[in-house]
Design a protein around this motif. Structure first.
Motif, PDB file in Angstrom:
ATOM      1  N   ARG A  76     -13.357   4.926  -4.975  1.00 22.75           N
ATOM      2  CA  ARG A  76     -12.830   6.075  -4.231  1.00 22.75           C
ATOM      3  C   ARG A  76     -11.424   6.404  -4.730  1.00 22.75           C
ATOM      4  O   ARG A  76     -10.642   5.506  -5.049  1.00 22.75           O
ATOM      5  CB  ARG A  76     -12.762   5.756  -2.726  1.00 22.75           C
ATOM      6  CG  ARG A  76     -14.073   5.284  -2.123  1.00 22.75           C
ATOM      7  CD  ARG A  76     -15.059   6.405  -1.960  1.00 22.75           C
ATOM      8  NE  ARG A  76     -14.813   7.157  -0.722  1.00 22.75           N
ATOM      9  CZ  ARG A  76     -15.293   8.369  -0.495  1.00 22.75           C
ATOM     10  NH1 ARG A  76     -16.006   8.988  -1.431  1.00 22.75           N
ATOM     11  NH2 ARG A  76     -15.066   8.977   0.647  1.00 22.75           N
ATOM     12  N   SER A  77     -11.075   7.680  -4.785  1.00 25.02           N
ATOM     13  CA  SER A  77      -9.699   8.056  -5.137  1.00 25.02           C
ATOM     14  C   SER A  77      -8.864   7.980  -3.859  1.00 25.02           C
ATOM     15  O   SER A  77      -9.270   8.496  -2.813  1.00 25.02           O
ATOM     16  CB  SER A  77      -9.657   9.460  -5.735  1.00 25.02           C
ATOM     17  OG  SER A  77     -10.183  10.402  -4.817  1.00 25.02           O
ATOM     18  N   VAL A  78      -7.716   7.301  -3.954  1.00 23.03           N
ATOM     19  CA  VAL A  78      -6.929   6.984  -2.751  1.00 23.03           C
ATOM     20  C   VAL A  78      -5.449   7.299  -2.950  1.00 23.03           C
ATOM     21  O   VAL A  78      -4.885   6.985  -3.995  1.00 23.03           O
ATOM     22  CB  VAL A  78      -7.028   5.471  -2.398  1.00 23.03           C
ATOM     23  CG1 VAL A  78      -6.398   5.189  -1.030  1.00 23.03           C
ATOM     24  CG2 VAL A  78      -8.453   4.968  -2.421  1.00 23.03           C
ATOM     25  N   THR A  79      -4.825   7.865  -1.918  1.00 20.51           N
ATOM     26  CA  THR A  79      -3.366   7.994  -1.865  1.00 20.51           C
ATOM     27  C   THR A  79      -2.884   7.430  -0.528  1.00 20.51           C
ATOM     28  O   THR A  79      -3.473   7.707   0.515  1.00 20.51           O
ATOM     29  CB  THR A  79      -2.914   9.458  -1.998  1.00 20.51           C
ATOM     30  OG1 THR A  79      -3.248   9.927  -3.311  1.00 20.51           O
ATOM     31  CG2 THR A  79      -1.412   9.605  -1.820  1.00 20.51           C
ATOM     32  N   VAL A  80      -1.814   6.641  -0.617  1.00 21.58           N
ATOM     33  CA  VAL A  80      -1.171   6.097   0.584  1.00 21.58           C
ATOM     34  C   VAL A  80       0.118   6.885   0.805  1.00 21.58           C
ATOM     35  O   VAL A  80       0.926   7.027  -0.118  1.00 21.58           O
ATOM     36  CB  VAL A  80      -0.832   4.593   0.414  1.00 21.58           C
ATOM     37  CG1 VAL A  80      -0.255   4.026   1.710  1.00 21.58           C
ATOM     38  CG2 VAL A  80      -2.060   3.801  -0.017  1.00 21.58           C
ATOM     39  N   LEU A  81       0.307   7.394   2.019  1.00 17.86           N
ATOM     40  CA  LEU A  81       1.518   8.152   2.350  1.00 17.86           C
ATOM     41  C   LEU A  81       2.362   7.358   3.334  1.00 17.86           C
ATOM     42  O   LEU A  81       1.838   6.823   4.320  1.00 17.86           O
ATOM     43  CB  LEU A  81       1.152   9.502   2.991  1.00 17.86           C
ATOM     44  CG  LEU A  81       0.197  10.414   2.202  1.00 17.86           C
ATOM     45  CD1 LEU A  81      -0.094  11.682   3.002  1.00 17.86           C
ATOM     46  CD2 LEU A  81       0.787  10.777   0.840  1.00 17.86           C
ATOM     47  N   ASP A  82       3.670   7.276   3.076  1.00 16.37           N
ATOM     48  CA  ASP A  82       4.552   6.551   3.994  1.00 16.37           C
ATOM     49  C   ASP A  82       5.874   7.297   4.109  1.00 16.37           C
ATOM     50  O   ASP A  82       6.375   7.833   3.128  1.00 16.37           O
ATOM     51  CB  ASP A  82       4.799   5.131   3.490  1.00 16.37           C
ATOM     52  CG  ASP A  82       5.292   4.210   4.602  1.00 16.37           C
ATOM     53  OD1 ASP A  82       4.521   3.336   5.029  1.00 16.37           O
ATOM     54  OD2 ASP A  82       6.443   4.375   5.051  1.00 16.37           O
ATOM     55  N   HIS A  83       6.416   7.328   5.342  1.00 13.77           N
ATOM     56  CA  HIS A  83       7.659   8.088   5.554  1.00 13.77           C
ATOM     57  C   HIS A  83       8.897   7.305   5.130  1.00 13.77           C
ATOM     58  O   HIS A  83       9.976   7.873   4.968  1.00 13.77           O
ATOM     59  CB  HIS A  83       7.773   8.514   7.029  1.00 13.77           C
ATOM     60  CG  HIS A  83       7.914   7.371   7.980  1.00 13.77           C
ATOM     61  ND1 HIS A  83       9.120   6.934   8.437  1.00 13.77           N
ATOM     62  CD2 HIS A  83       6.984   6.553   8.548  1.00 13.77           C
ATOM     63  CE1 HIS A  83       8.944   5.909   9.263  1.00 13.77           C
ATOM     64  NE2 HIS A  83       7.655   5.664   9.342  1.00 13.77           N
ATOM     65  N   ALA A  84       8.746   5.995   4.940  1.00 14.48           N
ATOM     66  CA  ALA A  84       9.920   5.176   4.599  1.00 14.48           C
ATOM     67  C   ALA A  84      10.266   5.286   3.114  1.00 14.48           C
ATOM     68  O   ALA A  84       9.453   5.695   2.294  1.00 14.48           O
ATOM     69  CB  ALA A  84       9.646   3.722   4.971  1.00 14.48           C
ATOM     70  N   LYS A  85      11.498   4.856   2.816  1.00 16.33           N
ATOM     71  CA  LYS A  85      11.965   4.861   1.421  1.00 16.33           C
ATOM     72  C   LYS A  85      11.431   3.613   0.717  1.00 16.33           C
ATOM     73  O   LYS A  85      10.945   3.666  -0.397  1.00 16.33           O
ATOM     74  CB  LYS A  85      13.495   4.853   1.430  1.00 16.33           C
ATOM     75  CG  LYS A  85      14.142   5.168   0.098  1.00 16.33           C
ATOM     76  CD  LYS A  85      15.655   5.276   0.275  1.00 16.33           C
ATOM     77  CE  LYS A  85      16.337   5.556  -1.048  1.00 16.33           C
ATOM     78  NZ  LYS A  85      17.800   5.708  -0.861  1.00 16.33           N
ATOM     79  N   ARG A  86      11.539   2.476   1.439  1.00 14.25           N
ATOM     80  CA  ARG A  86      11.023   1.201   0.893  1.00 14.25           C
ATOM     81  C   ARG A  86       9.787   0.814   1.693  1.00 14.25           C
ATOM     82  O   ARG A  86       9.772   0.957   2.906  1.00 14.25           O
ATOM     83  CB  ARG A  86      12.075   0.100   1.041  1.00 14.25           C
ATOM     84  CG  ARG A  86      13.207   0.195   0.051  1.00 14.25           C
ATOM     85  CD  ARG A  86      14.273  -0.857   0.321  1.00 14.25           C
ATOM     86  NE  ARG A  86      13.758  -2.210   0.072  1.00 14.25           N
ATOM     87  CZ  ARG A  86      13.826  -3.194   0.956  1.00 14.25           C
ATOM     88  NH1 ARG A  86      14.348  -3.000   2.146  1.00 14.25           N
ATOM     89  NH2 ARG A  86      13.346  -4.387   0.661  1.00 14.25           N
ATOM     90  N   ILE A  87       8.784   0.309   1.011  1.00 14.80           N
ATOM     91  CA  ILE A  87       7.554  -0.056   1.732  1.00 14.80           C
ATOM     92  C   ILE A  87       7.482  -1.567   1.964  1.00 14.80           C
ATOM     93  O   ILE A  87       8.162  -2.340   1.312  1.00 14.80           O
ATOM     94  CB  ILE A  87       6.288   0.432   0.984  1.00 14.80           C
ATOM     95  CG1 ILE A  87       6.219  -0.200  -0.414  1.00 14.80           C
ATOM     96  CG2 ILE A  87       6.252   1.937   0.903  1.00 14.80           C
ATOM     97  CD1 ILE A  87       4.903   0.028  -1.092  1.00 14.80           C
ATOM     98  N   GLY A  88       6.624  -1.935   2.915  1.00 11.12           N
ATOM     99  CA  GLY A  88       6.364  -3.357   3.162  1.00 11.12           C
ATOM    100  C   GLY A  88       7.501  -4.099   3.830  1.00 11.12           C
ATOM    101  O   GLY A  88       7.615  -5.315   3.703  1.00 11.12           O
ATOM    102  N   GLY A  89       8.347  -3.381   4.598  1.00 11.23           N
ATOM    103  CA  GLY A  89       9.501  -4.023   5.247  1.00 11.23           C
ATOM    104  C   GLY A  89       9.112  -5.177   6.149  1.00 11.23           C
ATOM    105  O   GLY A  89       9.754  -6.232   6.142  1.00 11.23           O
ATOM    106  N   LYS A  90       8.049  -4.989   6.913  1.00 19.42           N
ATOM    107  CA  LYS A  90       7.630  -6.043   7.847  1.00 19.42           C
ATOM    108  C   LYS A  90       7.073  -7.259   7.109  1.00 19.42           C
ATOM    109  O   LYS A  90       7.227  -8.397   7.546  1.00 19.42           O
ATOM    110  CB  LYS A  90       6.567  -5.491   8.807  1.00 19.42           C
ATOM    111  CG  LYS A  90       7.059  -5.397  10.237  1.00 19.42           C
ATOM    112  CD  LYS A  90       5.982  -4.954  11.189  1.00 19.42           C
ATOM    113  CE  LYS A  90       6.267  -5.494  12.574  1.00 19.42           C
ATOM    114  NZ  LYS A  90       5.296  -5.055  13.561  1.00 19.42           N
ATOM    115  N   ILE A  91       6.403  -6.998   5.981  1.00 11.86           N
ATOM    116  CA  ILE A  91       5.885  -8.113   5.169  1.00 11.86           C
ATOM    117  C   ILE A  91       7.065  -8.933   4.659  1.00 11.86           C
ATOM    118  O   ILE A  91       7.082 -10.165   4.748  1.00 11.86           O
ATOM    119  CB  ILE A  91       5.050  -7.594   3.970  1.00 11.86           C
ATOM    120  CG1 ILE A  91       3.814  -6.836   4.454  1.00 11.86           C
ATOM    121  CG2 ILE A  91       4.647  -8.750   3.043  1.00 11.86           C
ATOM    122  CD1 ILE A  91       3.044  -6.117   3.356  1.00 11.86           C
TER     123      ILE A  91
END
Length: 393
Positions: free
Chosen positions: A27-42
């Motif tokens: 499947r073709s996939v795009t992830v959208l996130d409003h933050a500048k840096r991702i995975g902060g909680k991880i």
């Protein structure tokens, strides 16, 4: 307009893992996130080492108004499946306590693994992307964003809960659910320290930094781990665990000698050292500073042991075995590790994570009314729910 098979909202643990799973199916996939840096909680979880799962994870470690909902996903993608993936990447890990698995090195190892899994299948990640509107069409969904328009067949909401707003937590996932007519259960902070009423805080704040073994009990549930006195109230694993079961106005009972019989210990001390002060006898089991502060707080006189008659020692032991405390509240979402409540699981298919009445709309991870205990369970729910949705989007 950018056309994709799948759009995932939220580049946290569940969103990234789901994107990788969907991509593996071509499947073709795009992830959208409003933050500048991702995975902060991880990155900040487990003190920067990421408590990425628990060896003993089962449906019994989760709270939900529908306790059966999580069974299917947890049995189809288990902790051992995720541990296998971690091993494939050569990430060194260790068990801390009670089955909790942490990276030896850094939580970055888990985030990098997820990003590589996305890269392998060409799943795109777009950050600093604000979603302005979502519209349902006969073919799927159209998203109008600050980075243009997207069209997709399947829309996955992996936007998390309200805990830790500094890391970008928001109620956006609940708003999407409500837009499409799904019920949302009331939310509250879970796995969170307690704050205290003034009279308790004035005394107990002096104990800041002291930690004790304890059994914390509330609403027919108990956890046997450490409690930690802080300058604001009470924290530590046993407190965080029981906070998810506590409701405002209720008392929590703490057994501060959970693995023994304090009455028997005090009787033995009375026999062997009758001239010793009670405080001296108790200092064998508790930090000295704690004993000095807590005896007046519990209205217990400090006298030589020989001066205690009848059931007095039994009553003193009881004060430690059954310490009742009524918290003033919790520290709230600011420090909470998870959010209780969320999208009502009765609205979703446990087999696919899709909304029963909205074709192509999926919810995964913390946004829904499934909350794990402390100790890697919430990450396991992220992996399991994301894997399941990834097979159907």
């Amino acid at each position: 307009m950018i056309k994709q098979d799948v759009i995932v909202i939220g580049a946290g643990a569940a969103g990234l893992f789901c994107a990788a799973q969907a991509g593996q199916r071509g499947r073709s996939v795009t992830v959208l996130d409003h933050a500048k840096r991702i995975g902060g909680k991880i990155l900040m979880s487990g003190g920067g080492r990421c408590n990425f799962t628990n060896m003993y994870a089962s449906h019994e470690n989760f709270l939900s108004d529908n306790p059966h909902f999580c069974k299917s996903a947890l049995s189809r993608y288990t902790q051992w499946d995720f541990i296998g993936l971690v091993a494939e990447y050569g990430i060194a890990y260790h068990e801390k306590t009670l089955g909790q698995l942490f990276c030896d090195d850094s939580a970055k190892d888990i985030l990098n693994m997820l990003l590589k899994e996305c890269e392998k299948v060409n799943a795109k990640i777009t950050t600093q992307c604000e979603i302005l509107s979502i519209d349902k069409t006969s073919e799927g969904f159209i998203l109008t964003t600050s980075k243009g328009q997207y069209q997709c067949e399947s829309l996955v909401v992996a936007s998390g809960g309200l805990s830790m707003p500094k890391l970008g937590a928001s109620p956006y996932g609940y708003k999407i659910a409500e837009q499409f007519g799904l019920k949302v259960k009331p939310t509250r902070a879970g796995l969170v320290p307690f704050t205290l009423h003034e009279q308790d805080k004035n005394v107990l704040a002096e104990l800041s930094g002291i930690s004790l073994d304890a059994r914390a009990s509330c609403n027919n549930t108990s956890f046997n781990e450490n409690i930690l006195f802080t300058h604001r109230g009470l924290s530590g694993p046993a407190v965080l665990q029981i906070s998810s079961f506590w409701h405002p106005g209720q008392a929590v009972e703490f057994d501060l000698y959970p693995n023994g019989d304090l009455h028997r210990e005090l009787l033995a001390a009375q026999q062997s050292s009758p001239d010793s002060q009670l405080a001296t006898a108790l200092a064998k089991f508790y930090p000295k500073r704690y004993v000095q502060m807590v005896l007046p707080y519990l209205h217990i006189d400090n006298k030589p042991l020989k001066q205690y008659q009848g059931k007095q020692l039994e009553k003193i032991a009881e004060a430690f075995h059954q310490w009742q405390l009524k918290p003033n509240g919790t520290e709230g979402y600011r420090t909470a590790e998870v959010t209780l409540g969320g999208v009502d699981t009765d609205e979703l298919s446990s087999k696919t994570m899709m909304a029963k009445n909205v074709e192509g709309l999926f919810f995964i991870g913390e946004v829904m009314d499934v909350t794990g205990w402390l100790g890697g369970y919430n990450f396991q729910w992220a992996w399991s729910s994301a894997w399941v949705a990834g097979q159907y989007v």
